[in-house]
Scaffold this active site. Structure first.
Site, PDB file in Angstrom:
ATOM      1  CD1 TRP A 130      -2.921   1.404   0.589  1.00 53.49           C
ATOM      2  CD2 TRP A 130      -1.932   1.848   2.695  1.00 53.49           C
ATOM      3  NE1 TRP A 130      -3.536   2.595   1.083  1.00 53.49           N
ATOM      4  CE2 TRP A 130      -2.961   2.714   2.447  1.00 53.49           C
ATOM      5  CE3 TRP A 130      -1.263   1.983   3.801  1.00 53.49           C
ATOM      6  CZ2 TRP A 130      -3.448   3.721   3.245  1.00 53.49           C
ATOM      7  CZ3 TRP A 130      -1.737   2.890   4.788  1.00 53.49           C
ATOM      8  CH2 TRP A 130      -2.752   3.772   4.498  1.00 53.49           C
ATOM      9  CG  ASP A 211      -2.267  -2.505   7.347  1.00 58.66           C
ATOM     10  OD1 ASP A 211      -3.196  -2.364   7.932  1.00 58.66           O
ATOM     11  OD2 ASP A 211      -1.646  -1.772   6.404  1.00 58.66           O
ATOM     12  CB  ALA A 213      -7.031  -2.486   6.347  1.00 62.77           C
ATOM     13  CE  LYS A 246     -10.309   0.228   3.059  1.00 61.61           C
ATOM     14  NZ  LYS A 246      -9.308   1.118   3.494  1.00 61.61           N
TER      15      LYS A 246
HETATM   16  C1  LMR Z   1      -6.938   1.946  -0.345  1.00 61.89           C
HETATM   17  O1  LMR Z   1      -6.091   1.391  -0.409  1.00 61.89           O
HETATM   18  O2  LMR Z   1      -7.507   2.549  -1.545  1.00 61.89           O
HETATM   19  C2  LMR Z   1      -7.542   2.504   0.900  1.00 61.89           C
HETATM   20  O3  LMR Z   1      -6.936   1.742   1.891  1.00 61.89           O
HETATM   21  C3  LMR Z   1      -7.969   3.968   1.325  1.00 61.89           C
HETATM   22  C4  LMR Z   1      -6.637   4.484   1.482  1.00 61.89           C
HETATM   23  O4  LMR Z   1      -6.571   5.323   2.447  1.00 61.89           O
HETATM   24  O5  LMR Z   1      -5.576   4.760   0.699  1.00 61.89           O
END
Ligand code: LMR
Length: 398
Positions: A130, A211, A213, A246
């Site tokens: 990410w 992590d 999420a 989420k």
């Molecule tokens: C994403 O990866 O799109 C989400 O987790 C939103 C973000 O904050 O990046």
């Protein structure tokens, strides 16, 4: 003073929302930022959340401070949801949980805690990961690195490369792991691979930072925390950053938690003290509302059942979208190139498109994915699968 500042590039993910909003086409499709959408394209307030809010509105008698560690009923529920009651009790006070502003707040607090404990710690994240992991964690001053993860050819994990990279890390290194629904690839480890990995972590004295999420959006509420429970049972120390964005659809409420496992109950108490001081000096306390919603749902059995049922239907819908998209892409391209999408988990898959193809998807077809060609499968609808698959085929020159 401010003349010294240069303009900033838009955020890699949140910038897509701006570009999408500016597009006037009636056919536009937003598959960028990771939010779940229903068949009508809306990101609904979950029914249990709405009911919990109504109860809170009727019953809440004060807006006074909650306290530095946040809502304790919320924290207890998060421990039970993530670790399971049996593990929490077996850990005998070695785990502590502090409410945070979203999963981002949890990741940053975890990193700040590591910085306080050992400022030369090397932190490694998967390649790819990410995009906010590196600035969020590296912004503390900790040294960041990468470990290999994704295998483009299979759409799965390059487990051999992953293990040999982790095997070469210095003892005490912090390894950021996606507990489930890997972002951006959708490629997760199997239970057997997690078992191999936990032995490697123990042997090399590595510290995991999970992590978490997307609990409940991969294989299931229990299945998605398999690795965390396994590691908690076998390692002396661990950190977990939990997001409720989420799993409860509470994106804008910014609700999350940082969980720390220490080698003793006494040490856990010390970690809690440090986390509270770190939070106090950054933002003082977390906002209450989102955590109070989660705590209300947790302590009301019918609401909890309604939440878990709705989450299950979201998960099943994402799976169906994956199957439908892989099949449509197979028909459009005439090859199994995108079959990996149906075997992956969670909201995202990496399409493997070039930057030029990503650009063409937006400008010629009004379809928005992340710059690395990550698609938010959970943003798709059944009605748009054909259109999206045809557009992807077109930008690939099919
Ligand atoms: C994403 O990866 O799109 C989400 O987790 C939103 C973000 O904050 O990046």
């Amino acid at each position: 003073m401010f003349e010294t500042l240069e303009p900033q590039a838009p955020d890699a993910l949140l910038g897509i929302t701006t570009a999408f909003a500016a597009d006037q086409s009636p056919d536009k499709v937003d598959l960028g930022v990771g939010v779940y959408r229903d068949a009508s394209g809306a990101t609904p307030v979950m029914a249990a959340v709405r009911q919990a809010e109504q109860m809170m509105l009727a019953e809440q008698i004060s807006k006074s401070y909650v306290g530095m560690a946040g809502n304790r009923q919320f924290a207890a529920f998060i421990e039970s949801m993530v670790l399971g009651d049996a593990t929490v009790s077996a850990l005998a006070g070695r785990v502590i949980t502090l409410q945070t502003p979203g999963g981002c707040g949890a990741l940053r607090l975890a990193a700040e805690l590591v910085l306080r404990a050992a400022k030369t710690t090397q932190v490694v994240v998967s390649e790819p990961t990410w995009p906010n992991h590196v600035p969020l964690i590296g912004g503390t001053g900790l040294t960041m690195g990468h470990y290999p993860y994704y295998q483009v050819a299979t759409g799965g994990v390059d487990f051999t490369a992953l293990c040999s990279a982790l095997d070469a890390l210095a003892p005490g290194s912090l390894v950021v792991l996606h507990a489930c629904c890997h972002n951006p690839t959708g490629a997760d480890l199997s239970p057997t691979q997690w078992q191999t990995l936990v032995a490697l972590f123990a042997r090399r004295s590595l510290v995991p930072l999970f992590d978490l999420a997307y609990q409940g959006l991969g294989a299931g509420l229990e299945e998605d925390v398999y690795a965390i429970r396994l590691f908690a049972a076998q390692l002396p120390e661990m950190l977990v950053a939990v997001s409720c964005s989420k799993s409860f659809g509470l994106y804008r409420e910014r609700v999350g938690a940082v969980m720390a496992l220490a080698s003793s109950a006494r040490q856990a108490g010390i970690l809690m003290g440090h986390l509270q001081i770190i939070a106090r000096r950054m933002y003082s306390m977390s906002p209450d509302h989102g955590a109070a919603i989660v705590a209300t749902i947790a302590h009301n059995l019918p609401l909890r059942q309604a939440w878990s049922d709705e989450l299950a239907s979201m998960r099943q819908r994402i799976r169906a979208l994956r199957v439908g998209l892989a099949s449509a892409l197979g028909s459009v391209t005439g090859e199994p190139r995108f079959d990996f999408i149906k075997g992956q988990q969670g909201m995202f898959s990496l399409l493997g498109l070039s930057p030029a193809a990503v650009q063409a998807l937006a400008t010629e077809h009004h379809i928005y994915v992340a710059p690395d060609s990550r698609m938010n499968v959970a943003g798709l609808s059944e009605a748009k699968i054909e259109h999206v698959a045809t557009a992807i085929g077109a930008v690939l020159g099919q």
